[in-house]
Design a protein around this motif. Structure first.
Motif, PDB file in Angstrom:
ATOM      1  N   ALA A 133       0.801  -1.060   0.057  1.00  0.00           N
ATOM      2  CA  ALA A 133      -0.021   0.050  -0.113  1.00  0.00           C
ATOM      3  C   ALA A 133       0.804   1.268   0.005  1.00  0.00           C
ATOM      4  O   ALA A 133       0.259   2.408  -0.159  1.00  0.00           O
ATOM      5  N   GLU A 134       2.136   1.307   0.169  1.00  0.00           N
ATOM      6  CA  GLU A 134       3.110   2.424   0.418  1.00  0.00           C
ATOM      7  C   GLU A 134       3.496   2.954  -1.162  1.00  0.00           C
ATOM      8  O   GLU A 134       3.923   3.762  -1.351  1.00  0.00           O
ATOM      9  N   TYR A 135       2.937   1.904  -1.998  1.00  0.00           N
ATOM     10  CA  TYR A 135       3.182   2.181  -3.493  1.00  0.00           C
ATOM     11  C   TYR A 135       1.953   2.173  -4.304  1.00  0.00           C
ATOM     12  O   TYR A 135       1.233   1.335  -4.097  1.00  0.00           O
ATOM     13  N   ASP A 136       1.724   3.219  -5.069  1.00  0.00           N
ATOM     14  CA  ASP A 136       0.379   3.449  -5.869  1.00  0.00           C
ATOM     15  C   ASP A 136       0.711   3.071  -7.288  1.00  0.00           C
ATOM     16  O   ASP A 136      -0.135   2.963  -8.226  1.00  0.00           O
ATOM     17  N   SER A 249      -3.606   5.058   3.035  1.00  0.00           N
ATOM     18  CA  SER A 249      -4.879   4.556   3.225  1.00  0.00           C
ATOM     19  C   SER A 249      -5.955   4.539   1.662  1.00  0.00           C
ATOM     20  O   SER A 249      -6.505   3.471   1.517  1.00  0.00           O
ATOM     21  N   ARG A 250      -5.326   5.436   0.982  1.00  0.00           N
ATOM     22  CA  ARG A 250      -6.093   5.557  -0.293  1.00  0.00           C
ATOM     23  C   ARG A 250      -5.759   4.484  -1.211  1.00  0.00           C
ATOM     24  O   ARG A 250      -6.389   3.780  -1.969  1.00  0.00           O
ATOM     25  N   ASN A 251      -4.401   4.073  -1.230  1.00  0.00           N
ATOM     26  CA  ASN A 251      -3.823   3.194  -2.093  1.00  0.00           C
ATOM     27  C   ASN A 251      -4.408   1.652  -1.296  1.00  0.00           C
ATOM     28  O   ASN A 251      -4.758   0.702  -2.370  1.00  0.00           O
ATOM     29  N   ASP A 294     -10.691 -10.057   2.463  1.00  0.00           N
ATOM     30  CA  ASP A 294     -11.311 -10.433   3.760  1.00  0.00           C
ATOM     31  C   ASP A 294     -10.437  -9.447   4.699  1.00  0.00           C
ATOM     32  O   ASP A 294     -11.188  -9.559   5.821  1.00  0.00           O
ATOM     33  N   VAL A 295      -9.584  -8.854   4.617  1.00  0.00           N
ATOM     34  CA  VAL A 295      -8.722  -8.488   5.577  1.00  0.00           C
ATOM     35  C   VAL A 295      -8.124  -7.117   5.390  1.00  0.00           C
ATOM     36  O   VAL A 295      -7.634  -6.150   6.272  1.00  0.00           O
ATOM     37  N   LEU A 296      -8.199  -6.558   4.111  1.00  0.00           N
ATOM     38  CA  LEU A 296      -7.635  -5.213   3.589  1.00  0.00           C
ATOM     39  C   LEU A 296      -8.440  -4.043   3.884  1.00  0.00           C
ATOM     40  O   LEU A 296      -8.224  -2.856   4.021  1.00  0.00           O
ATOM     41  N   GLY A 297      -9.696  -4.444   4.178  1.00  0.00           N
ATOM     42  CA  GLY A 297     -10.840  -3.338   4.419  1.00  0.00           C
ATOM     43  C   GLY A 297     -12.020  -4.020   4.824  1.00  0.00           C
ATOM     44  O   GLY A 297     -12.366  -5.195   4.671  1.00  0.00           O
ATOM     45  N   SER A 298     -13.061  -3.366   5.020  1.00  0.00           N
ATOM     46  CA  SER A 298     -14.429  -3.721   5.704  1.00  0.00           C
ATOM     47  C   SER A 298     -15.623  -3.386   4.805  1.00  0.00           C
ATOM     48  O   SER A 298     -16.849  -3.917   4.965  1.00  0.00           O
ATOM     49  N   LYS A 299     -15.304  -2.774   3.821  1.00  0.00           N
ATOM     50  CA  LYS A 299     -16.362  -2.330   2.959  1.00  0.00           C
ATOM     51  C   LYS A 299     -16.875  -3.578   2.033  1.00  0.00           C
ATOM     52  O   LYS A 299     -16.111  -4.517   1.892  1.00  0.00           O
TER      53      LYS A 299
END
Length: 344
Positions: A133-136, A249-251, A294-299
């Motif tokens: 995630a530190e790289y876009d 966070s956006r990435n 299933d783990v990188l986000g809750s949406k």
């Protein structure tokens, strides 16, 4: 197993389900990993491959993965992913063929994973590399489906962020790659209608094509794979590690959105269900192929894509429900998008 639509009536973000179904009917744990060890054929694999029908055009996608691993180790240090212990090989229910998997990580790579299916009637490569995630940087994605007669191919640097409405991201990563895309667009004509739901996950240099199986086309595809992977590695090498938490966070959300879409809409799962059953296929889909969903986000899917939600709150699984389909390549020679009305 890869994004891509075939007609306006398909909700596919992957290889077209109807085409795959029709084709099917007719036809290790150490930190320092030797990336060549996996390709040494076991007795079981030798027996399996020797039984493959002579009617099938003889290809192997293992050399594609060998190349990618060798190239990657020349840029960064690869180490085995924790997924490797669980996801390494499976045998189809009928005992005819093999499904083999590899997974690695690196300082810049959250997950490099490969799945190869070899049966009497088809050869499949599903190879994807997700940046941290530190790289876009874009997501490298190669999905090839081969039978004795036909190939269905998607090869792309899937943009992490919108390249249709966000010009700065397109220019950052794709402006210099347009000549490469044009080169292979001449060699691999557009593969037919691609739905507007899917197009936003592709870049201007995507190779989406279908062609008759032949040794010549196979070698051209190998060259395209090598060229695309080398430029992807260069993008990663030149990319600065992000320190702004809001951008990280956006990435992360962008990658999760990508995974949610694919895990829900990818009809390649029907092939896996046919081969190994519904339970194993679902686990492989969410735990390996689209690991992180299933783990990188809750949406949820409906959070990201509310236009798919019906009046009673259920997911609309009917065909294309927004926009249009693209029968021809929807980017011009400058990489400018020719369509309109795409929902972000």
């Amino acid at each position: 197993m890869e994004l891509g639509g075939c007609s306006s009536s398909s909700s596919s973000s992957s290889l077209c389900l109807q085409q795959l179904t029709a084709l099917l009917r007719t036809e290790k744990n150490s930190c320092c990993v030797s990336t060549r060890d996996w390709s040494i054929s076991s007795k079981k694999r030798a027996t399996t491959l020797s039984s493959i029908s002579t009617r099938t055009f003889s290809v192997s996608y293992r050399k594609f993965v060998d190349f990618a691993l060798d190239e990657t180790t020349s840029h960064t240090h690869l180490f085995s992913s924790p997924l490797q212990e669980k996801y390494n090989s499976l045998e189809p229910k009928d005992g005819k063929g093999e499904i083999s998997m590899l997974s690695f990580e690196a300082a810049e790579i959250r997950l490099l994973r490969s799945l190869i299916i070899e049966t009497e009637t088809m050869q499949v490569l599903d190879f994807t590399v997700f940046p941290r995630a530190e790289y876009d940087v874009p997501i490298f994605c190669a999905n090839f489906f081969t039978t004795a007669r036909t190939n269905i191919v998607v090869l792309d640097l899937n943009p992490l962020h919108d390249v249709i409405n966000q010009r700065h991201y397109k220019e950052k990563y794709f402006k210099s790659l347009i000549p490469l895309g044009l080169k292979y667009a001449e060699l691999f004509p557009w593969g037919g209608k691609l739905t507007s739901e899917s197009i936003k996950f592709f870049s201007p240099i995507v190779i989406w094509t279908k062609f008759n199986s032949s040794p010549e086309k196979y070698e051209i595809l190998y060259s395209a794979f090598k060229d695309y992977y080398k430029v992807w590695l260069e993008l990663v090498s030149k990319s600065d590690k992000e320190t702004d938490e809001s951008q990280i966070s956006r990435n992360l959300e962008a990658q999760h959105r990508y995974l949610v879409w694919r895990a829900e809409k990818d009809p390649g799962q029907s092939v896996l269900k046919k081969l190994i059953g519904e339970t194993l296929a679902k686990d492989l889909l969410r735990g390996f192929l689209f690991n992180g969903v299933d783990v990188l986000g809750s949406k949820t899917f409906n959070d990201y894509f509310p236009h798919y939600c019906s009046k009673d709150g259920d997911l609309n699984n009917k065909g294309s429900i927004i926009g249009k389909s693209f029968e021809n390549r929807p980017w011009d020679e400058r990489g400018e998008f020719l369509g309109e009305g795409i929902i972000p």
